[in-house]
Design an enzyme around this catalytic site. Structure first.
Site, mmCIF file in Angstrom:
data_model
loop_
_atom_site.group_PDB
_atom_site.id
_atom_site.type_symbol
_atom_site.label_atom_id
_atom_site.label_comp_id
_atom_site.label_asym_id
_atom_site.label_seq_id
_atom_site.Cartn_x
_atom_site.Cartn_y
_atom_site.Cartn_z
ATOM 1 N N ALA A 82 0.843 -1.202 0.000
ATOM 2 C CA ALA A 82 0.000 0.000 0.000
ATOM 3 C C ALA A 82 0.877 1.251 0.000
ATOM 4 C CB ALA A 82 -0.906 0.007 1.218
ATOM 5 N N GLY A 120 -0.029 -5.421 0.374
ATOM 6 C CA GLY A 120 -1.085 -5.458 -0.623
ATOM 7 C C GLY A 120 -0.670 -6.152 -1.904
ATOM 8 N N GLU A 175 -1.143 -9.736 -1.215
ATOM 9 C CA GLU A 175 -2.580 -9.985 -1.171
ATOM 10 C C GLU A 175 -3.185 -10.009 -2.575
ATOM 11 O OE1 GLU A 175 -4.250 -8.171 2.932
ATOM 12 O OE2 GLU A 175 -3.004 -6.795 1.768
ATOM 13 N N GLU A 211 2.750 -6.133 7.421
ATOM 14 C CA GLU A 211 1.923 -5.116 8.086
ATOM 15 C C GLU A 211 2.148 -5.050 9.593
ATOM 16 O OE1 GLU A 211 -0.344 -6.317 4.337
ATOM 17 O OE2 GLU A 211 0.842 -7.325 5.887
#
Length: 255
Positions: A61, A106, A109, A129
């Protein structure tokens, strides 16, 4: 545009293009959702490649953007974040992630949303994270555990460590490791082969597997049975069986 969709020979390539690290800011997330939905709807897209370019898949992110968000802002944003990734996971066609360089947070993911993952020898994957005082928020706690099992998922999520391509292959996080310069070509070849297959049967297979993983086995068997019987109404089933009887296996030509 930070995400593009290019279509060739039945294969749609969804490419991240936000140098230098393909950080997934809000605008990129929203565009990713739009293009995933477009790929799902287009008849000329029969399979999909997720790609970040030759050097990096996606490093996660946009942390600077997230740092400026307070609790209220993220409560309002969190579902849209998940929805952008879920739109990729629910493309009713075969999806392969072509992973080079970093696929972190991300980025990891997003790779988890694919049906199959081909990684370059230079790939590094992880869910870091926890090092920010957070947990994965775009599906990582759920899709990672379903893919590699809860213990391995917790190891990656609890420690935030990165794994190289060889370890990712052993734990089942990726499905194939190839030289970095071959990642896209091999991913495209995988998608192109399936793009020639029976579209409705491939859709049924994907929805049966994915739907079954989210429920008990009896319900999963019902999903499978309904799709299996329903495919007997399709032209592809007629073509496939006729070709098998007349020419032998593996020679059917599907529309």
């Amino acid at each position: 545009m930070t995400v593009t969709l290019e279509v060739s020979a039945g294969v749609g390539t969804i490419r991240l293009n936000r140098p230098p690290m393909n950080a997934l800011d809000i605008a990129t997330q929203d565009l990713l959702k739009d293009l995933a939905e477009e790929a799902a709807a287009r008849d000329d897209v029969r399979a999909v490649v997720l790609y970040g370019g030759e050097k990096v898949f996606a490093a996660g992110a946009d942390i600077k953007e997230m740092q400026a968000m307070d609790h209220r802002a993220m409560v309002l944003r969190a579902k849209a974040l998940q929805d952008s990734f879920t739109a990729v996971a629910r493309i009713p066609k075969p999806v392969v992630a072509a992973v080079t360089g970093y696929a972190l947070g991300g980025g990891c993911e997003l790779a988890l949303c694919a049906d199959y993952r081909i990684a370059g020898e230079n790939a590094k994957l992880g869910q870091p994270e926890i090092l920010l005082g957070l947990i994965p928020g775009a599906g990582g706690t759920q899709r990672l555990a379903r893919l590699v099992g809860p213990s391995k998922a917790k190891d990656l999520i609890f420690t935030g460590r990165h794994v190289k391509a060889d370890e990712a292959l052993v734990m089942g996080l990726v499905d194939r490791v190839v030289p970095a310069e071959e990642v896209y070509d091999q991913a495209h070849a995988w998608a192109a082969k399936l793009a020639q297959g029976p579209a409705l049967a491939l859709r049924a297979a994907k929805e049966a597997v994915d739907g079954g993983l989210e429920t008990d086995i009896d319900t999963g068997l019902t999903i499978e049975r309904n799709w299996f019987a329903g495919l007997f109404a399709t032209e592809d089933r007629e073509r496939g069986m006729r070709s098998f009887v007349e020419e032998g296996p593996g020679k059917a030509k599907f529309r």
